[in-house]
Enzyme design. Structure first.
Site, PDB file in Angstrom:
ATOM      1  N   GLU A   1       0.829  -1.201   0.000  1.00 60.33           N
ATOM      2  CA  GLU A   1       0.000   0.000   0.000  1.00 60.33           C
ATOM      3  C   GLU A   1       0.866   1.254   0.000  1.00 60.33           C
ATOM      4  OE1 GLU A   1      -3.616  -1.983   2.671  1.00 60.33           O
ATOM      5  OE2 GLU A   1      -2.542  -0.229   3.422  1.00 60.33           O
ATOM      6  N   CYS A   2       0.605   2.143  -0.919  1.00 64.16           N
ATOM      7  CA  CYS A   2       1.206   3.473  -1.003  1.00 64.16           C
ATOM      8  C   CYS A   2       2.736   3.405  -0.937  1.00 64.16           C
ATOM      9  CB  CYS A   2       0.639   4.386   0.080  1.00 64.16           C
ATOM     10  SG  CYS A   2       0.772   6.142  -0.324  1.00 64.16           S
ATOM     11  N   GLY A   3       3.349   3.645   0.220  1.00 61.22           N
ATOM     12  CA  GLY A   3       4.797   3.596   0.305  1.00 61.22           C
ATOM     13  C   GLY A   3       5.355   2.247  -0.090  1.00 61.22           C
TER      14      GLY A   3
ATOM     15  N   LEU B   1       5.316   2.051  -3.812  1.00 60.21           N
ATOM     16  CA  LEU B   1       6.452   2.779  -4.397  1.00 60.21           C
ATOM     17  C   LEU B   1       7.708   1.924  -4.373  1.00 60.21           C
ATOM     18  CD1 LEU B   1       6.080   6.354  -2.816  1.00 60.21           C
ATOM     19  CD2 LEU B   1       5.286   5.597  -5.055  1.00 60.21           C
TER      20      LEU B   1
ATOM     21  N   GLY C   1      -0.998  -1.091  -4.705  1.00 62.68           N
ATOM     22  CA  GLY C   1      -1.502   0.185  -5.189  1.00 62.68           C
ATOM     23  C   GLY C   1      -1.380   1.271  -4.139  1.00 62.68           C
TER      24      GLY C   1
END
Length: 459
Positions: free
Chosen positions: A331-333, A336, A428
């Site tokens: 998730e998110c970080g 990335l 995501g």
């Protein structure tokens, strides 16, 4: 359960400062407080636990509705003898700023919690009464029971306090002078190093002592004791149950770069039978031995991109796990970190784990912000047609956000594709709140167990 909510007319009024000081003062007096943050914010609960040493959870009526929110409250509240709920934004600001779901007031209503307003009085005279009168007039349930005046001198406090109490009938519980504001940099509350923890603990201890001199903690406790009973019947659906041992192991990234996790998400994974083993993509060179699933939460990988890139052995271990079909949720970080490269806001490109072929980069603005509901394009981690709720807040963008799910905004109805999802991964930008659809957690644990069975780690 004694309980009180600290809310405010608007963001920036000093709720977090007052909440932290009150929690510290209660601990100093021998109480056992627990805290709750209204809304999807990860930062304040982490701060409460790390710096103050108080158990803390999120509560959000958009994520879980009235009944489930009450259940989550009682499950955690029993760990202490008084609960402090910190509001979000302005008292009545919910979804899209206009709906009551997700607002501080709706949470107070659902949990039957008295409200103390924290009002920023700097630069205000008698207009402060008009402001408070407006909030009292909109309080349909009579939940607002007191006020703390922030950023006001002692002299002017003594002048304005009797006017508020006489004209509005509202109890004034104390004040904080302007210099009492703590220097809390919200972006970095989750990044405190041991030395910073000690400094902040010392600062907060001093602030709690000053707070107890100008705010009546005993009167707040008395107000909290007036909270009545709220019925909370358990859901009739099937409760999570631990599977037979040995349990499937899910490796959870947790360090300075990956620190955003809802406590109730982790609890649900454990209730469905997982054993969680924490590891650091920054400081360790391999995944925990014997793991069958990988959870990479949000955080600040962009601030540690050079060090993450330099840990080539960990990056290789994660690539290998993904290639072997290990279930991964990112998730998110965490999303990335799984990209081929991450370009930070200084324009420097860093090699990341390379699980995903795309690149991510600093967009220079908030890309997406707010609540969402997500439905998979085809059933992978959720039952067919099911939805799960979450939140987005990020300044980085990806060249491939995925098309495995459709996100919809609950107020505007706007939709957009997101998430790379298949039978073994969900990756995501959205931060998911598993209690909004526990099937997601159940599915993740089942996939980890299946993977471990396939490689002979468990039978």
């Amino acid at each position: 359960m004694d309980r009180v909510m600290l809310a405010a007319p608007k963001s920036g009024s000093g709720k977090t400062v007052v909440t932290c000081a009150l929690l510290g003062a209660l601990k100093n007096s021998g109480r056992q407080p627990v805290s709750f943050k209204c809304g999807p914010d990860y930062i304040d609960p982490m701060f409460h636990e790390t710096i103050i040493g108080v158990p803390s959870r999120n509560l959000d009526t958009f994520f879980t509705g009235a009944q489930k929110t009450r259940e989550l409250f009682w499950d955690s509240a029993e760990k202490g003898d008084i609960a402090i709920l910190e509001g979000v934004m302005g008292l009545y600001d919910g979804l899209g700023g206009i709906r009551r779901e997700g607002s501080s007031y709706h949470l107070a209503e659902v949990t039957g919690t008295p409200i103390v307003l924290v009002a920023d009085a700097k630069g205000m005279g008698r207009s402060l009464l008009a402001l408070l009168a407006g909030f009292l007039g909109y309080d349909r349930k009579g939940l607002i029971r007191g006020v703390i005046l922030n950023r006001i001198s002692k002299g002017y406090y003594e002048i304005i306090r009797p006017l508020i109490e006489e004209e509005l009938g509202l109890t004034v519980l104390g004040f904080l002078p302007d210099q009492a504001e703590l220097g809390l940099e919200s972006r970095h509350l989750g990044l405190v190093l041991p030395g910073e923890v000690r400094r902040l603990q010392e600062s907060l201890a001093a602030a709690s002592g000053e707070f107890a001199k100008t705010v009546s903690v005993p009167r707040i406790e008395a107000l909290a004791a007036t909270a009545g009973e709220v019925q909370s019947e358990r859901s009739t659906g099937q409760e999570p149950g631990r599977s037979s041992f040995p349990a499937p192991v899910i490796a959870v990234a947790r360090d300075e770069a990956f620190c955003f996790y809802y406590a109730d998400n982790l609890r649900l994974l454990e209730e469905y039978g997982a054993e969680l083993r924490y590891f650091s993509p920054l400081h360790e060179e391999d995944l925990p031995m014997g793991c069958g699933g990988l959870l990479l939460g949000g955080g600040y990988p962009e601030l540690y991109a050079g060090k993450l890139s330099g840990n080539t052995r960990m990056r290789a271990a994660i690539r290998r796990a993904a290639a072997e079909g290990m279930p991964i949720v990112a998730e998110c970080g965490g999303f990335l970190y799984l990209h081929r490269t991450l370009t930070d806001q200084d324009g420097i490109s860093h090699e990341m784990a390379g699980v995903l072929p795309g690149a991510c980069y600093y967009a220079g603005r908030s890309v997406r912000f707010g609540y969402i509901e997500l439905a998979e394009q085809r059933s992978c981690f959720l039952p067919q047609g099911a939805r799960i709720r979450g939140h987005e807040f990020h300044y980085y963008e990806s060249t491939d956000n995925g098309h495995g799910a459709t996100a919809s905004k609950p107020v505007t109805g706007k939709t957009y594709p997101c998430v790379i999802a298949n039978e073994t991964c969900w990756m995501g930008f959205p931060h998911l709140y598993y209690p909004s659809n526990p099937s997601f957690a159940e599915s993740f644990v089942a996939k980890a167990k299946k993977y471990m069975q396939s490689i002979g780690k468990i039978s």
